[in-house]
Design an enzyme around this catalytic site. Structure first.
Site, PDB file in Angstrom:
ATOM      1  N   ALA A  70       0.607  -1.546  -0.300  1.00  0.00           N
ATOM      2  CA  ALA A  70       0.549  -0.369   0.041  1.00  0.00           C
ATOM      3  C   ALA A  70       1.178   1.155  -0.270  1.00  0.00           C
ATOM      4  CB  ALA A  70      -0.788   0.087   1.385  1.00  0.00           C
TER       5      ALA A  70
ATOM      6  N   SER B 217       3.985   1.673  -0.814  1.00  0.00           N
ATOM      7  CA  SER B 217       5.236   1.608  -2.131  1.00  0.00           C
ATOM      8  C   SER B 217       3.551   2.501  -3.307  1.00  0.00           C
ATOM      9  CB  SER B 217       5.502   0.464  -2.671  1.00  0.00           C
ATOM     10  OG  SER B 217       4.566  -0.215  -2.221  1.00  0.00           O
TER      11      SER B 217
ATOM     12  N   ASN C  89      -6.769   1.062   5.756  1.00  0.00           N
ATOM     13  CA  ASN C  89      -6.396  -0.498   5.137  1.00  0.00           C
ATOM     14  C   ASN C  89      -6.636  -1.360   5.728  1.00  0.00           C
ATOM     15  OD1 ASN C  89      -5.177  -1.067   2.396  1.00  0.00           O
ATOM     16  ND2 ASN C  89      -4.135   1.112   2.105  1.00  0.00           N
TER      17      ASN C  89
ATOM     18  N   GLY D 156     -18.607   5.888  -6.092  1.00  0.00           N
ATOM     19  CA  GLY D 156     -17.748   7.853  -5.483  1.00  0.00           C
ATOM     20  C   GLY D 156     -16.956   7.271  -4.853  1.00  0.00           C
TER      21      GLY D 156
ATOM     22  N   GLY E 216      -5.261  -1.943  -5.411  1.00  0.00           N
ATOM     23  CA  GLY E 216      -4.189  -1.436  -5.688  1.00  0.00           C
ATOM     24  C   GLY E 216      -5.380  -0.072  -5.965  1.00  0.00           C
TER      25      GLY E 216
ATOM     26  N   GLY F 217      -7.334   1.574  -4.156  1.00  0.00           N
ATOM     27  CA  GLY F 217      -7.290   2.653  -3.299  1.00  0.00           C
ATOM     28  C   GLY F 217      -6.266   3.706  -2.772  1.00  0.00           C
ATOM     29  N   ASP F 218      -5.153   3.205  -3.218  1.00  0.00           N
ATOM     30  CA  ASP F 218      -4.423   3.852  -3.109  1.00  0.00           C
ATOM     31  C   ASP F 218      -3.611   4.564  -4.079  1.00  0.00           C
ATOM     32  OD1 ASP F 218      -3.238   1.994  -0.915  1.00  0.00           O
ATOM     33  OD2 ASP F 218      -2.658   0.058  -2.606  1.00  0.00           O
TER      34      ASP F 218
END
Length: 306
Positions: free
Chosen positions: A25, A27, A156, A221, A245, A247-248
């Protein structure tokens, strides 16, 4: 970590052909920010092994500084496998217990790394890996507060990593120390008993110290708010292949907006576009946008391929 991604959908027991990629997360967010035109430094530990070299080379190739990465000669680099079943959400299997990253400690966090930053971004994954990781995260926050560096935090939540322990109070405490809190709606419900943005705004922004709150809700959304604003961010259209990925990527886009002095609504819109585009590839970072690609999408322009 190193992440093995099967080339075809189906249960892992039937797979024999994998691609080796990187995942993580923090990186991911660093790479997302770097692609959007900002400098980023990643702090972690990797094993003194081929997987560790692969992780370092991959992160460095994206332009992110690895000056904060320690090579651990006693512990191996963590590994994970993805499994994608048609019509179902991607699942992951971790092999990271005793990994080099789980031995991150306060000694790996230096004043120089923190005081020169404009934002310190952390997640709730690292502090649940080990006691030394938890201490490292609190040390980083302590330094950031001392140098007046804003703290960004994404809970997370990964229950597979909690191993039956309840880390809710820990994650809530860290969230309460953040200037920018970026979390999923389900995480909000888990931590605070509600996913309603108005209640979260009152609880975290008006009664708490969170400056900006983003509540991410995938294809529905997002909602972004401060103590005085509450804005609905519509989902950006995409063809989702793998949501891991995303969310990151949202975090990277949102934070890039902050770094560029954008309004809260603009930060949310940038995050939504970045998150949506990240879902269109099987890897965590392969769908992350460059600054130029983002600008083109936001302006509604189409790329000329011929």
């Amino acid at each position: 970590m190193v992440c093995f991604v099967p080339r075809e959908d189906g249960k892992l027991r039937y797979q024999s052909d994998f691609q080796m990629k990187i995942a993580g997360a923090e990186s991911n967010c660093a790479i997302g920010l770097q692609k959007l035109g900002h400098s980023a430094c990643w702090i972690s530990r990797v094993g003194a092994d081929e997987f560790g070299e692969f992780v370092k080379r991959s992160v460095r190739a994206e332009g992110v500084s690895i000056s904060g990465v320690t090579e651990d000669g006693e512990h191996r680099t963590g590994v994970m496998f993805k499994q994608t079943l048609a019509g179902n959400e991607t699942t992951v299997t971790y092999y990271r217990e005793g990994s080099a990253a789980s031995f991150l400690s306060p000694n790996d966090i230096s004043d120089e790394q923190i005081k020169g930053a404009k934002i310190l971004h952390l997640t709730g994954i690292t502090p649940v890996l080990s006691d030394s990781c938890k201490k490292a995260v609190y040390r980083a926050i302590e330094l950031a507060k001392g140098y007046h560096v804003p703290v960004s935090f994404d809970p997370n939540i990964r229950l597979k990593l909690w191993k039956g322990q309840d880390h809710t109070n820990l994650i809530r405490d860290l969230a309460g120390r953040a200037d920018y809190l970026l979390m999923g709606r389900e995480e909000a419900e888990y931590l605070y008993g509600t996913g309603e943005s108005e209640r979260l705004q009152a609880m975290l922004c008006r009664q708490g110290t969170v400056r900006y709150l983003a509540v991410k809700n995938g294809s529905q959304g997002a909602k972004v708010c401060s103590a005085t604003e509450l804005i609905s961010i519509p989902p950006y259209p995409c063809h989702c292949i793998d949501p891991i990925g995303a969310g990151d990527a949202f975090n990277a886009g949102f934070l890039s907006g902050i770094l560029e002095g954008k309004s809260l609504e603009e930060c949310g819109m940038i995050g939504a576009v970045c998150g949506a585009m990240a879902t269109q590839t099987r890897g965590d970072i392969e769908g992350y946008l460059s600054k130029e690609e983002l600008a083109r999408l936001l302006s509604g322009q189409k790329a000329a391929y011929r």
